[in-house]
Write a protein that holds these residues in place. Structure first.
Motif, PDB file in Angstrom:
ATOM      1  N   UNK A 140       0.820  -1.222   0.000  1.00 34.02           N
ATOM      2  CA  UNK A 140       0.000   0.000   0.000  1.00 34.02           C
ATOM      3  C   UNK A 140       0.850   1.266   0.000  1.00 34.02           C
ATOM      4  N   UNK A 141       2.156   1.100  -0.047  1.00 35.69           N
ATOM      5  CA  UNK A 141       3.048   2.247  -0.081  1.00 35.69           C
ATOM      6  C   UNK A 141       3.385   2.816   1.280  1.00 35.69           C
ATOM      7  N   UNK A 142       3.139   2.047   2.337  1.00 31.99           N
ATOM      8  CA  UNK A 142       3.460   2.516   3.689  1.00 31.99           C
ATOM      9  C   UNK A 142       4.979   2.617   3.847  1.00 31.99           C
ATOM     10  N   UNK A 143       5.493   3.748   4.327  1.00 32.91           N
ATOM     11  CA  UNK A 143       6.940   3.903   4.500  1.00 32.91           C
ATOM     12  C   UNK A 143       7.518   2.848   5.440  1.00 32.91           C
ATOM     13  N   UNK A 144       8.752   2.475   5.183  1.00 30.49           N
ATOM     14  CA  UNK A 144       9.419   1.448   5.982  1.00 30.49           C
ATOM     15  C   UNK A 144       9.466   1.830   7.456  1.00 30.49           C
ATOM     16  N   UNK A 145       9.657   3.103   7.737  1.00 25.14           N
ATOM     17  CA  UNK A 145       9.732   3.570   9.123  1.00 25.14           C
ATOM     18  C   UNK A 145       8.446   3.253   9.883  1.00 25.14           C
ATOM     19  N   UNK A 146       7.308   3.449   9.234  1.00 25.16           N
ATOM     20  CA  UNK A 146       6.018   3.204   9.883  1.00 25.16           C
ATOM     21  C   UNK A 146       5.785   1.706  10.057  1.00 25.16           C
ATOM     22  N   UNK A 147       6.134   0.913   9.036  1.00 24.63           N
ATOM     23  CA  UNK A 147       5.983  -0.545   9.157  1.00 24.63           C
ATOM     24  C   UNK A 147       6.832  -1.057  10.316  1.00 24.63           C
ATOM     25  N   UNK A 148       8.060  -0.570  10.407  1.00 24.07           N
ATOM     26  CA  UNK A 148       8.977  -1.002  11.462  1.00 24.07           C
ATOM     27  C   UNK A 148       8.425  -0.670  12.842  1.00 24.07           C
ATOM     28  N   UNK A 149       7.931   0.562  13.006  1.00 24.09           N
ATOM     29  CA  UNK A 149       7.374   0.977  14.293  1.00 24.09           C
ATOM     30  C   UNK A 149       6.106   0.189  14.617  1.00 24.09           C
ATOM     31  N   UNK A 150       5.284  -0.046  13.599  1.00 28.27           N
ATOM     32  CA  UNK A 150       4.038  -0.764  13.821  1.00 28.27           C
ATOM     33  C   UNK A 150       4.246  -2.192  14.266  1.00 28.27           C
ATOM     34  N   UNK A 151       5.297  -2.827  13.786  1.00 32.56           N
ATOM     35  CA  UNK A 151       5.569  -4.222  14.128  1.00 32.56           C
ATOM     36  C   UNK A 151       6.400  -4.368  15.388  1.00 32.56           C
ATOM     37  N   UNK A 152       6.883  -3.239  15.906  1.00 31.30           N
ATOM     38  CA  UNK A 152       7.675  -3.297  17.130  1.00 31.30           C
ATOM     39  C   UNK A 152       9.107  -3.710  16.885  1.00 31.30           C
ATOM     40  N   UNK A 153       9.593  -3.560  15.651  1.00 33.27           N
ATOM     41  CA  UNK A 153      10.993  -3.858  15.391  1.00 33.27           C
ATOM     42  C   UNK A 153      11.870  -2.765  15.990  1.00 33.27           C
ATOM     43  N   UNK A 154      12.994  -3.163  16.530  1.00 29.01           N
ATOM     44  CA  UNK A 154      13.886  -2.194  17.175  1.00 29.01           C
ATOM     45  C   UNK A 154      14.732  -1.432  16.180  1.00 29.01           C
ATOM     46  N   UNK A 155      14.775  -1.874  14.924  1.00 29.29           N
ATOM     47  CA  UNK A 155      15.517  -1.155  13.897  1.00 29.29           C
ATOM     48  C   UNK A 155      14.892  -1.426  12.543  1.00 29.29           C
ATOM     49  N   UNK A 156      15.078  -0.470  11.617  1.00 29.59           N
ATOM     50  CA  UNK A 156      14.557  -0.653  10.269  1.00 29.59           C
ATOM     51  C   UNK A 156      15.309  -1.764   9.542  1.00 29.59           C
ATOM     52  N   UNK A 157      16.513  -2.028   9.975  1.00 29.50           N
ATOM     53  CA  UNK A 157      17.280  -3.114   9.352  1.00 29.50           C
ATOM     54  C   UNK A 157      16.548  -4.444   9.533  1.00 29.50           C
ATOM     55  N   UNK A 158      15.993  -4.655  10.723  1.00 27.37           N
ATOM     56  CA  UNK A 158      15.230  -5.876  10.973  1.00 27.37           C
ATOM     57  C   UNK A 158      14.041  -5.961  10.036  1.00 27.37           C
ATOM     58  N   UNK A 159      13.364  -4.837   9.831  1.00 24.90           N
ATOM     59  CA  UNK A 159      12.194  -4.815   8.958  1.00 24.90           C
ATOM     60  C   UNK A 159      12.588  -5.083   7.511  1.00 24.90           C
ATOM     61  N   UNK A 160      13.730  -4.544   7.085  1.00 24.20           N
ATOM     62  CA  UNK A 160      14.205  -4.782   5.709  1.00 24.20           C
ATOM     63  C   UNK A 160      14.448  -6.270   5.484  1.00 24.20           C
TER      64      UNK A 160
END
Length: 290
Positions: free
Chosen positions: A249-269
């Motif tokens: 849906x085009x949600x920025x990586x920063x928001x996805x990372x925060x929403x999932x409770x990841x401690x870093x965007x690297x984990x989300x990537x």
């Protein structure tokens, strides 16, 4: 062996249920291998570790399962060294020991399949089918809340339409506004229980939680089979599905990372990179069809 017991007791004391269970599993496997005998520091060598690994392999365990047991054994060993329970001069049996998990393909569900799960008529089946489905959707609506966090979610964690909870895996606090579909599930299971989802039925012990987890895992898997979903359906699929749809849906990586409770965007990537196969396959199909 006392090193393992101390480690498990520490995690139990701090309420880290998932980690406690993992250390207990590794402990039980080790005691099975030892057959009642003790393992002394001078015996814990690289050669002993190789024999243990070969024994695990001979039992038909997969690579990642063997990695699981060796990682938790290494964690206990390192803590024993730090605490002085093991002599640091005896040589590290894990030195140059590569313990790396094999990447497994993660599956996320498309919107159409999520809708089929939501719309499935389970009224004529055992009530646990509907409960398992509602837990799956509950996880999806809460950005992939884990099973243990859902089960132990208390009514006092909800205030003014906002749900706030601490992840048992990381201790991180997360908050989210309750949307209408989530509120429907909450209202459906409203009772005198302290918990939002009264799955534990008065017994909130760890043993009761694990029993319910095993049972409901079977029901959600059966739902996947009934709906002829190609990949095994698990509660964790809801988390992957939320992340993938958020990305699509085009949600920025920063928001996805925060929403999932990841401690870093690297984990989300890394997390999302494991989900890209379907996107790439679809692109490849389009190109070929041209």
């Amino acid at each position: 062996m006392s090193c393992f017991a101390l480690h498990i007791a520490e995690y139990e004391r701090t309420g880290r249920i998932g980690s406690t269970a993992n250390y207990q599993m590794a402990y039980r496997m080790l005691t099975r291998y030892l057959g009642g005998s003790k393992l002394y520091p001078e015996q814990f060598t690289a050669e002993w570790l190789e024999r243990y690994e070969r024994w695990l392999l001979a039992r038909g365990l997969g690579t990642n399962t063997i990695v699981f047991h060796l990682r938790y054994l290494r964690a206990v060993y390192n803590r024993a060294i730090e605490s002085g329970l093991f002599p640091a001069t005896s040589g590290n049996p894990f030195y140059r020991k590569r313990i790396k998990q094999v990447a497994t393909r993660k599956r996320a569900l498309p919107r159409e399949t999520l809708r089929r799960i939501y719309d499935a008529d389970l009224s004529a089946m055992h009530p646990k089918y509907a409960l398992a489905r509602d837990l799956f959707m509950f996880s999806f609506y809460t950005r992939g809340m884990s099973f243990v966090d859902m089960i132990y979610l208390r009514k006092c964690d909800i205030s003014d339409g906002v749900l706030t909870y601490k992840r048992k895996k990381t201790g991180q606090m997360l908050s989210l506004r309750i949307e209408a579909p989530l509120q429907e599930i909450i209202d459906r299971y409203d009772s005198d229980s302290l918990y939002v989802l009264p799955v534990l039925n008065g017994d909130d012990s760890y043993r009761a939680y694990r029993q319910q987890q095993r049972e409901l895992n079977k029901f959600i898997r059966k739902i996947g089979e009934l709906l002829e979903i190609s990949e095994p359906l698990t509660f964790y699929v809801a988390r992957h599905s939320w992340a993938t749809l958020a990305r699509d849906c085009g949600t920025p990586l920063t928001i996805i990372s925060a929403g999932m409770g990841h401690t870093s965007e690297r984990t989300t990537r890394v997390y999302l990179a494991q989900l890209d196969h379907n996107v790439i396959d679809r692109a490849n199909r389009k190109i070929i069809n041209l």
